[in-house]
Motif scaffolding. Structure first.
Motif, PDB file in Angstrom:
ATOM      1  N   PRO A 161       0.758  -1.308  -0.017  1.00 18.85           N
ATOM      2  CA  PRO A 161       0.041  -0.026  -0.175  1.00 18.85           C
ATOM      3  C   PRO A 161       0.893   1.177   0.172  1.00 18.85           C
ATOM      4  CG  PRO A 161      -0.936  -1.445   1.612  1.00 18.85           C
ATOM      5  CD  PRO A 161       0.445  -2.003   1.218  1.00 18.85           C
ATOM      6  N   ARG A 162       1.953   1.219   0.644  1.00 20.81           N
ATOM      7  CA  ARG A 162       2.907   2.462   0.950  1.00 20.81           C
ATOM      8  C   ARG A 162       4.206   2.320  -0.087  1.00 20.81           C
ATOM      9  NH1 ARG A 162       4.116   3.988   6.370  1.00 20.81           N
ATOM     10  NH2 ARG A 162       3.321   1.707   6.945  1.00 20.81           N
ATOM     11  N   SER A 199       0.279   7.616   7.980  1.00 21.54           N
ATOM     12  CA  SER A 199       1.007   6.311   7.639  1.00 21.54           C
ATOM     13  C   SER A 199       0.522   5.057   7.887  1.00 21.54           C
ATOM     14  CB  SER A 199       2.570   6.198   8.271  1.00 21.54           C
ATOM     15  OG  SER A 199       3.305   7.729   8.062  1.00 21.54           O
ATOM     16  N   GLN A 200      -0.608   4.847   7.796  1.00 18.56           N
ATOM     17  CA  GLN A 200      -1.515   3.658   7.804  1.00 18.56           C
ATOM     18  C   GLN A 200      -1.248   3.177   6.308  1.00 18.56           C
ATOM     19  OE1 GLN A 200      -2.272   2.837  10.714  1.00 18.56           O
ATOM     20  NE2 GLN A 200      -3.390   4.677  11.769  1.00 18.56           N
ATOM     21  N   ASP A 201      -1.249   1.617   6.261  1.00 18.04           N
ATOM     22  CA  ASP A 201      -1.403   0.916   4.928  1.00 18.04           C
ATOM     23  C   ASP A 201      -2.685   1.133   4.485  1.00 18.04           C
ATOM     24  OD1 ASP A 201       1.164   0.556   5.147  1.00 18.04           O
ATOM     25  OD2 ASP A 201       1.091  -1.345   5.782  1.00 18.04           O
ATOM     26  N   VAL A 202      -3.064   1.856   3.459  1.00 16.46           N
ATOM     27  CA  VAL A 202      -4.367   2.202   3.047  1.00 16.46           C
ATOM     28  C   VAL A 202      -4.620   1.353   1.641  1.00 16.46           C
ATOM     29  CG1 VAL A 202      -6.266   3.666   2.210  1.00 16.46           C
ATOM     30  CG2 VAL A 202      -4.741   4.347   4.269  1.00 16.46           C
TER      31      VAL A 202
END
Lengths: 482, 452
Positions: free
Chosen positions: A175-176, B23-26
């Motif tokens: 995701p990041r 900074s969460q995994d979205v």
């Protein structure tokens, strides 16, 4: 455009680069070679420059990068990395001339592997390692490395990532973006380690094994031997190189998925299938072509055909045999390989299998429409429709690639190179391969190219590594208009 | 934390943006390629093009190892099916769904463990009606937010030139110590978390915390009137207008409701006891004058058309209405409102974003309210025994700069803290913080670093 943040980011890049010189410095110290001082000065100058600029550009005007900033950071970042990369060559006196040093440095970072050195074995070990290290850093991308290390980039990281990663479509694994970059570097690092172990256990000295592995995974092709891999003349080494060159030419997301347990991913992925089939067909054709005429045993013919096809199509540029002595058909196939290149998302250069596949299918679609004028067709890749936008970007890429190739070849010919050499030197530089044909053939080097020609090829290497658009965008007048 | 969001509309977009900034995994799923492209270019999240109800897409998006699913599309049915799908793949997933259909909401069992297993159902409509009602209770405040079930109120009000607050250092309000606390000051587009030395200026929007029981007294200090609104006109008899009218009807407040469609008016008059239903166009100046808009305390512009809402609020203000509440959907319009003279804005989407964000914070954070411009937040959290803030005077706690404790709730007791107040484990805290220090604050609130 945010000048401060662009400068700041490039400064970080330079600082990293400076610190990475510690590796060659250590080796130089261990071997007690004559490059200790040169590497030490380079390290200090590079890191200090980075650090000072970093301090001077505190409080940037914005923390968000836009597309334009991304383009500038990546292109200028590479140009600057190449510049500081020359320091060890210049200080050690191994390459005293600036143009030659810059050529060698950019050829390293862009993983081209074209060299101006005539007697490579005479270089001190520290410099040899630095030369290989530039390729390893450039392979997965110095920018992608910084994204992996600097977690704060966030959305700006995506702009940079898109500008550096050699693929028409950007595939996010996590995701990041920083996680994605980290994952890619982990995969890259692990495969490199495996290759070092395999070469070392096969009897290659550990220093040679590390240097060569550093130049295989990024599809670089610098060798620490003047005669490249043919120096060792070992079937085992050739096989290891063939396997790892092909791995390096495959999309790294697939490696990640393979490690995650999807064992049949190479067969499932449409692009990978085509890539591997292409390699197989070319190997068979060349084997048949050179068996009897050049090599007396079918095994020898197969070995060299497989090595040379893998080396050129993945744009690595290692040499196991002088293919210039091969028949015209084989040479032509290798020249075609220079254009095709490896898979999108790999460390290889060239046009990329995915683009070629989509172009051919798009062409066929037009034929189909002549036969069925009312047919509604969708171009698919691996079962998923390809957006029109990506297709037009690929056509644009194709035209620019050919246009730059033609223009650069004309310049090379005007500078006095012969027909084959003009074409081959440009193709080998734009494709980030290294050895070409003619005066820049597999057992020759780029030293004899005229000064202007070298700068043209340097530009070609950068254009090829950053996939044209990123560099061209910065050069376009529209970019600088407010 | 890995969070999958379905729907990249305004609600999904804002939630994704907030979470990715933290900074969460979205992972964001949407069917519209344009939306997906916009998201991919604007934030660091993983995007998937496809339907949120497709099992293949959900699996691709990594539903199996996700921690939370937020179904935030505009369509209830998609949200519900997505939660059902998600539940079959990952029974331990925390699920938040946006549902607006009253009929579904009445069937509580539908969302229970046996069927959909949705942990939090968010109804933007009723969240918004609550917000409107809160504002009506304290008419001169521009925003009123409940904490701890309404026992603590956060009141936002604009400081006028002749307010006793103007040009005074916060330190000088000694007589109010322990009763009210200034938690945040909005000046222009800046949000300050104040310290004792800060000065309040005319034109500031000030947020204060106060006990509900002492509201009268406290507000008296602040020169704020507390009175239930006398006369109210609601324009628009849609879901929001009708729900609001129904509540006021029960409270026997004198309300007129203006609605364009005569059929709808008939339905409204059947449903409501005391409310006067008027058939007409709320943007018609003649009609507003006829209904004495100049004398009303409140005009609530709640039609489905935001442009009309803005116009009629301006019109009503011009005609002398004391206060207007305007329903605006597009979040990007909200910052423009005060510039054109509209004082209070409500938005179903903003309400949905707020309500959903309250449920997504990790650890023991109970609710979160973004303050103006989303630069700062008011957080309700529980103090853990292991955290670094308990059992010492507040002045010794290493609060990050830009964060302040606004209230401590211990059982029945509500403490408006001073430097020597001490937080005990299990206390509920209300904390004001700038968005930039939230990660630090979260760390502080959860666990202290353990030295062995």
């Amino acid at each position: 455009m945010h000048i401060r943040i662009i400068t700041r980011f490039i400064a970080i890049l330079i600082l990293f680069l400076g610190l990475s010189m510690a590796g060659p410095l250590l080796v130089s110290f261990l071997f007690k070679d004559r490059s200790i001082h040169a590497l030490l000065f380079s390290l200090i100058i590079t890191s200090l420059t980075g650090l000072i600029v970093l301090i001077c550009t505190r409080n940037p005007e914005s923390r968000q990068l836009n597309h334009r900033d991304g383009v500038a950071i990546v292109t200028l970042g590479w140009v600057m990395a190449g510049l500081f990369g020359t320091l060890p060559y210049l200080f050690s006196g191994t390459i005293p001339d600036f143009t030659n040093a810059y050529f060698e440095s950019i050829s390293g970072f862009t993983t081209t592997g074209a060299s101006i050195l005539t007697d490579i074995e005479s270089l001190p070990e520290g410099i040899l390692l630095w030369r290989s290290l530039t390729q390893w850093l450039g392979g997965m991308g110095i920018i992608v490395l910084s994204i992996a290390i600097l977690p704060f980039l966030g959305i700006g990281g995506m702009q940079l990532y898109k500008a550096e990663v050699p693929s028409p479509v950007v595939d996010k694994l996590k995701p990041r973006i920083s996680e994605t970059a980290k994952t890619l570097w982990k995969v890259y690092f692990s495969i490199t380690v495996v290759q070092v172990i395999l070469l070392f256990t096969g009897g290659m000295p550990i220093f040679d094994a590390v240097c060569h592995a550093f130049c295989t995974m990024p599809t670089g092709g610098f060798s620490i031997k003047t005669m490249s891999i043919s120096h060792y003349n070992s079937v085992y080494f050739d096989c290891v190189f063939i396997v790892f060159m092909l791995l390096a030419g495959i999309n790294f997301s697939l490696h990640y998925k393979l490690i995650k347990g999807d064992l049949r991913i190479f067969g499932k992925d449409a692009e990978c299938r085509v890539f591997l089939i292409l390699v197989a067909v070319f190997v068979v054709l060349i084997t048949v072509n050179i068996y009897g005429s050049i090599y007396n045993s079918i095994a020898q013919a197969l070995r060299h055909a497989a090595f040379q096809v893998s080396s050129i199509i993945t744009t690595t540029g290692f040499v196991s045999a002088d293919y210039e002595t091969w028949p015209a058909l084989s040479q032509l196939i290798l020249l075609i390989c220079m254009f095709l290149g490896a898979m999108a998302g790999s460390t290889g250069g060239g046009m990329k299998t995915m683009r070629v596949m989509l172009l051919i299918r798009h062409g066929y679609q037009q034929v189909f429409k002549i036969i069925h004028p009312h047919a509604v067709t969708t171009l698919k890749l691996g079962g998923r429709p390809v957006p029109e936008e990506i297709l037009s970007s690929i056509w644009g890429f194709f035209i620019l690639y050919l246009g730059i190739f033609v223009a650069a070849s004309l310049i090379m010919a005007a500078l006095g190179l012969d027909l084959i050499s003009s074409f081959a030197s440009v193709a080998a530089s734009m494709g980030n391969i290294g050895p070409g044909l003619g005066v820049v053939g597999p057992v020759k080097n780029y030293l004899g190219i005229p000064l202007l020609g070298k700068w043209v090829l340097i530009l070609c290497m950068l254009l090829g590594r950053l996939e044209i658009y990123t560099v061209i965008a910065l050069l376009a007048p529209a970019y600088w208009r407010k | 934390m890995k969070i999958i969001i379905i729907g990249a509309g305004e609600v999904g977009f804002h939630i994704a943006q907030r979470l990715s900034e933290e900074s969460q995994d979205v992972v964001l799923i949407d069917r519209d390629p344009q939306q997906i492209k916009r998201v991919a270019e604007n934030m660091d999240v993983h995007v998937f093009l496809g339907s949120g109800t497709s099992p293949r897409i959900l699996k691709d998006a990594g539903i199996n190892n996700a921690d939370m699913l937020v179904a935030a599309t505009d369509i209830d049915e998609i949200n519900l099916i997505a939660c059902l799908m998600a539940k079959t793949f990952n029974p331990y997933l925390l699920k938040v769904a946006r549902v607006k259909n009253e009929e579904y909401l009445q069937e509580g069992e539908l969302f229970g463990k046996d069927l959909l297993g949705i942990d939090h159902v968010i109804n933007p409509q009723s969240e918004m009606v609550n917000a409107i009602q809160n504002i009506m209770e304290i008419p001169s405040a521009s925003e009123v937010i409940d904490f701890v079930g309404g026992r603590v109120k956060l009141i936002g009000f604009s400081v006028t030139k002749d307010s006793p607050f103007v040009d005074r250092k916060l330190l000088s309000f000694n007589e109010l110590k322990g009763q009210i606390l200034v938690g945040a000051i909005v000046r222009g587009d800046q949000v300050l978390i104040p310290e004792g030395e800060d000065v309040i200026l005319a034109g500031d929007l000030v947020y204060v915390v106060a006990r509900n029981t002492e509201l009268d007294k406290t507000l008296g200090f602040l020169d704020i009137r507390l009175e239930t609104s006398g006369r109210v006109i609601i324009v628009g008899g849609g879901q929001t207008g009708a729900a609001l009218a129904k509540r006021m009807d029960r409270a026997k407040i004198s309300v007129k409701i203006i609605e364009k469609e005569s059929d709808r008016c008939a339905g409204l008059s059947e449903m409501l006891q005391h409310v006067i239903v008027i058939n007409g166009d709320g943007t018609d100046k003649g009609l507003l004058e006829e209904e004495n808009v100049g004398d009303v305390d409140f005009l609530v512009a709640a039609t489905g058309d935001e442009a009309s809402n803005i116009l009629m609020s301006l019109l009503a203000k011009g005609l002398g209405a004391k206060k207007t509440v305007t329903r605006v959907s597009k979040l990007s319009y909200i910052p423009l409102m005060s510039a054109i003279g509209i004082d209070t804005v409500v938005s179903p989407r903003l309400s949905a974003v707020r309500a959903i964000l309250q449920h997504i914070r990790p650890g023991k954070i109970i609710s979160v309210v973004p303050l103006k411009g989303e630069q700062a937040e008011a957080i309700e959290a529980e103090a853990l025994e292991t955290s670094d803030i308990v059992d010492m005077p507040l002045s010794k706690v290493k609060m990050p700069k830009g964060a302040i404790v606004g209230a401590i709730v211990r059982g029945d007791e509500i403490i408006i803290p001073r430097g020597d107040s001490v937080i005990r484990p299990k206390d509920h805290l209300i904390i004001f913080a700038l968005q930039t220090v939230i990660p630090k604050l979260e760390k502080l609130l959860t666990v202290k670093l353990e030295y062995f």
